[in-house]
Design an enzyme around this catalytic site. Structure first.
Site, PDB file in Angstrom:
ATOM      1  N   ASP A  73      -1.621   6.605   6.406  1.00  0.00           N
ATOM      2  CA  ASP A  73      -2.659   5.688   5.937  1.00  0.00           C
ATOM      3  C   ASP A  73      -2.944   4.724   7.082  1.00  0.00           C
ATOM      4  O   ASP A  73      -2.141   3.838   7.364  1.00  0.00           O
ATOM      5  CB  ASP A  73      -2.156   4.943   4.692  1.00  0.00           C
ATOM      6  CG  ASP A  73      -3.147   3.887   4.201  1.00  0.00           C
ATOM      7  OD1 ASP A  73      -4.213   3.713   4.829  1.00  0.00           O
ATOM      8  OD2 ASP A  73      -2.834   3.232   3.175  1.00  0.00           O
TER       9      ASP A  73
ATOM     10  N   TRP B  52       0.830  -1.206   0.000  1.00  0.00           N
ATOM     11  CA  TRP B  52       0.000   0.000   0.000  1.00  0.00           C
ATOM     12  C   TRP B  52       0.863   1.255   0.000  1.00  0.00           C
ATOM     13  O   TRP B  52       0.546   2.240  -0.669  1.00  0.00           O
ATOM     14  CB  TRP B  52      -0.969  -0.011   1.178  1.00  0.00           C
ATOM     15  CG  TRP B  52      -1.970  -1.121   1.091  1.00  0.00           C
ATOM     16  CD1 TRP B  52      -2.100  -2.177   1.951  1.00  0.00           C
ATOM     17  CD2 TRP B  52      -2.970  -1.319   0.074  1.00  0.00           C
ATOM     18  NE1 TRP B  52      -3.123  -3.003   1.529  1.00  0.00           N
ATOM     19  CE2 TRP B  52      -3.666  -2.502   0.393  1.00  0.00           C
ATOM     20  CE3 TRP B  52      -3.339  -0.603  -1.067  1.00  0.00           C
ATOM     21  CZ2 TRP B  52      -4.718  -2.992  -0.395  1.00  0.00           C
ATOM     22  CZ3 TRP B  52      -4.382  -1.092  -1.855  1.00  0.00           C
ATOM     23  CH2 TRP B  52      -5.059  -2.276  -1.510  1.00  0.00           C
TER      24      TRP B  52
ATOM     25  N   LYS C  38     -12.292  -1.677   7.099  1.00  0.00           N
ATOM     26  CA  LYS C  38     -11.504  -2.574   7.943  1.00  0.00           C
ATOM     27  C   LYS C  38     -11.771  -2.427   9.444  1.00  0.00           C
ATOM     28  O   LYS C  38     -11.546  -3.366  10.166  1.00  0.00           O
ATOM     29  CB  LYS C  38     -10.024  -2.423   7.630  1.00  0.00           C
ATOM     30  CG  LYS C  38      -9.716  -3.107   6.299  1.00  0.00           C
ATOM     31  CD  LYS C  38      -8.523  -2.556   5.603  1.00  0.00           C
ATOM     32  CE  LYS C  38      -8.441  -3.159   4.201  1.00  0.00           C
ATOM     33  NZ  LYS C  38      -7.696  -2.291   3.294  1.00  0.00           N
TER      34      LYS C  38
HETATM   35  C1  PLP Z   1      -7.157  -1.867   2.141  1.00  0.00           C
HETATM   36  C2  PLP Z   1      -6.102  -0.837   2.212  1.00  0.00           C
HETATM   37  C3  PLP Z   1      -6.004   0.190   1.254  1.00  0.00           C
HETATM   38  C4  PLP Z   1      -6.938   0.283   0.061  1.00  0.00           C
HETATM   39  O1  PLP Z   1      -8.172   0.701   0.460  1.00  0.00           O
HETATM   40  P1  PLP Z   1      -9.333   0.952  -0.626  1.00  0.00           P
HETATM   41  O2  PLP Z   1     -10.389   1.566   0.236  1.00  0.00           O
HETATM   42  O3  PLP Z   1      -9.695  -0.369  -1.182  1.00  0.00           O
HETATM   43  O4  PLP Z   1      -8.812   1.875  -1.653  1.00  0.00           O
HETATM   44  C5  PLP Z   1      -5.024   1.126   1.421  1.00  0.00           C
HETATM   45  N1  PLP Z   1      -4.163   1.079   2.444  1.00  0.00           N
HETATM   46  C6  PLP Z   1      -4.211   0.109   3.383  1.00  0.00           C
HETATM   47  C7  PLP Z   1      -3.226   0.096   4.497  1.00  0.00           C
HETATM   48  C8  PLP Z   1      -5.183  -0.885   3.284  1.00  0.00           C
HETATM   49  O5  PLP Z   1      -5.241  -1.853   4.201  1.00  0.00           O
END
Ligand code: PLP
Length: 355
Positions: free
Chosen positions: A167, A100, A191
């Site tokens: 993030d 990511w 999540k």
């Molecule tokens: C799942 C995830 C993403 C991507 O998220 P989307 O909402 O599908 O764009 C980005 N960064 C991390 C750390 C993730 O776990």
């Protein structure tokens, strides 16, 4: 009985599913479905207000920050962050801790220079780099608090001389954080916050409007701040369900309480991985994620039969990401510790049969 260890979209509390489903039929006694009410109706405005208020309360967001609920997932934030914060010719510093983070860097390069301050790529991201310098002339420093795919987590954030952007998609609301340490936090909801379809952005207002770049309205944080996340039709149902889940978290005791439970869940599972001779973890112990527990079978031939047994016992979503292999048990907030015990039981049963 099914236990959902899926990495995302993920398990949410049963009561949240139930309340959300009731609102699909009749939202708050209005005689209308949550799916059909206007996002400009006062009933929805109060949903938005409460969701923002819960987010602020649960994470302790101080004054001077805005909380936004946007679309495009965390993946669009990979672009929106540099589009808004990285001026022409400027450099942004990135910590490369996984897939990511790499995707975030790829987008940032479209807007300016990216300096990778440290990377654990050579070891296939099995640890979090610790000793590195963040240049004091960077526009911002970007890191990923929890590496969903590789199963590592940052437990001590660096002291950054420039605004820190994080993030937090896969560990937001799972533990205490000090929001003031960050200039901007973003997290795809699916999540730990709610269902897919919405991304949360917490941004320090003073950082906005400084890059000098002309932006499409939908990519401009300032426009979303000024319109309280209602510039266009928001994902009404995703926000409503997130609100229900944040209510659940608050009633439970907030991040303080959930952090304790998350530590206990992760500890129990890693203890089994370390004690059971048929399994081993894939990451450095000190960096092991409390959200995504990655492990493999010591004997590669055990992989398929273990997966089969686990599925027979009701475990869902434990197959590892293709870039790591083996297994990944995602043990987000809503996964009860009984789910972890059930997985441990399967690991013991498997060891007894094959040890
Ligand atoms: C799942 C995830 C993403 C991507 O998220 P989307 O909402 O599908 O764009 C980005 N960064 C991390 C750390 C993730 O776990």
């Amino acid at each position: 009985m099914k236990y959902n260890f899926g990495a995302g979209p993920c398990i949410l509390p049963q009561e949240v599913f139930k309340q959300a489903s009731e609102a699909v039929v009749n939202f708050n006694g209005t005689g209308l479905s949550i799916l059909e009410i206007s996002h400009r109706a006062p009933e929805f405005e109060s949903v938005m207000d409460e969701t923002v208020a819960l987010m602020k309360e649960i994470l302790g967001v101080p004054a001077g920050y805005s909380v936004l609920f946007l679309q495009g997932g965390a993946s669009l934030q990979f672009s929106m962050v540099p589009a808004n914060l990285l001026g022409e010719g400027q450099t942004a510093a990135y910590l490369d801790t996984g897939a990511w983070a790499s995707k975030a860097m790829k987008e940032a390069r479209l807007y300016g220079n990216v300096e990778v301050v440290a990377s654990s790529k050579e070891s296939n991201y099995t640890f979090i780099p610790k000793q590195y310098d963040i240049p004091s002339d960077a526009a911002y420093f970007h890191c990923t608090s929890n590496n969903t795919i590789f199963g590592t987590e940052i437990f001590e954030f660096p002291k950054s001389p420039v605004p820190m952007v994080c993030d937090m998609s896969s560990d937001i609301c799972s533990r205490k954080i000090n929001v003031e340490d960050f200039g901007l936090i973003y997290a795809g909801a699916q999540k730990n916050i709610g269902p897919a379809g919405v991304v949360v952005v917490i941004v320090k207002d003073e950082l906005l409007g400084k890059s000098g770049r002309k932006l499409p309205s939908m990519l401009d944080y300032k426009i979303h701040v000024d319109n309280k996340s209602l510039y266009n039709t928001p994902p009404v149902f995703s926000i409503y369900t997130s609100m229900l889940n944040l209510r659940w978290l608050k009633a439970k005791g907030g991040v303080e309480q959930i952090e304790k439970e998350n530590i206990a869940k992760a500890q129990a599972l890693y203890d089994e991985i370390d004690a059971n001779p048929l399994f081993k973890g894939t990451c450095e112990k000190e960096d092991r994620s409390r959200m995504n527990v990655c492990f493999v079978t010591v004997n590669p031939e055990h992989e398929k039969p273990f997966l089969k047994l686990a599925e027979e016992r009701g475990m869902v979503g434990i197959k590892g990401h293709r870039s790591v292999g083996g297994f990944r048990a995602s043990i987000y907030n809503a996964l009860p510790i009984t789910g972890v015990y059930a997985l441990i039981d399967v690991m013991r049963e498997f060891a007894q049969k094959n040890g």
